[in-house]
Scaffold this active site. Structure first.
Site, short mmCIF file in Angstrom:
data_model
loop_
_atom_site.label_atom_id
_atom_site.label_comp_id
_atom_site.label_asym_id
_atom_site.label_seq_id
_atom_site.Cartn_x
_atom_site.Cartn_y
_atom_site.Cartn_z
N SER A 56 -32.40 46.07 10.48
CA SER A 56 -33.04 45.66 9.20
C SER A 56 -33.35 44.13 9.09
O SER A 56 -32.17 43.29 9.61
CB SER A 56 -32.18 46.13 8.00
OG SER A 56 -32.10 47.59 7.77
N GLU A 63 -44.91 32.15 0.76
CA GLU A 63 -45.75 32.98 0.18
C GLU A 63 -45.30 34.26 -0.47
O GLU A 63 -45.96 35.12 -0.63
CB GLU A 63 -47.09 33.14 1.07
CG GLU A 63 -47.66 31.67 1.46
CD GLU A 63 -47.09 30.93 2.58
OE1 GLU A 63 -47.52 29.90 2.80
OE2 GLU A 63 -45.95 31.59 3.19
N CYS A 84 -48.69 35.97 -0.93
CA CYS A 84 -49.47 35.50 -1.85
C CYS A 84 -50.26 34.16 -1.47
O CYS A 84 -50.16 33.52 -0.36
CB CYS A 84 -48.33 34.83 -3.03
SG CYS A 84 -47.19 36.31 -3.77
#
Length: 137
Positions: A56, A63, A84
């Protein structure tokens, strides 16, 4: 076209290279490479290998983030790619990772995050990447 602050891909990777999915160093490097391919700026990362198997991890980017959780015993990986700004493209990261983990099958959904209208941002406002934890519009 609906304007939003970000794009979030929720991806399922099937029939991947099992050995690759269990190598924490390789998984971290591929996730960092995917961030770069997407046009993102890496802030940091944290990855962990589980016993007897599985990895993991998260790559934090200016962003937003890229995350992964693997089940090598099933050749499966769950991957989230949230970016983003107009200069980043989560689909480039998706394509890179599909090849990097040799996924034979994938399923992916794209969600827009921070819909301009719901937030009250004028549609004509410029869309800029997150800088220092704040959005500039």
């Amino acid at each position: 076209m609906k304007k939003s602050l970000g794009r979030h891909l929720i991806a399922e990777f099937y029939d991947c290279d099992q050995k690759a999915l269990d190598d924490v160093v390789l998984v971290e490097q591929k996730m960092k490479d995917a961030a770069i391919v997407a046009g993102a700026t890496i802030v940091g990362s944290s990855f962990h290998r589980f016993l007897p198997y599985g990895v993991s991890g998260v790559v934090v980017i200016s962003e937003s983030h890229l995350t992964i959780h693997t089940w090598p015993e099933y050749g499966y990986a769950a991957i989230d790619l949230f970016t983003c700004g107009e200069d980043t493209n989560p689909w480039r990261a998706f394509d890179y990772l599909k090849e990097a983990f040799n996924a034979k099958r994938t399923q992916v959904f794209e969600h827009t995050r921070g819909d301009y209208r719901a937030i009250g941002i004028p549609i004509s406002a410029p869309h800029k990447a997150m800088k220092g934890g704040l959005y500039s519009v």
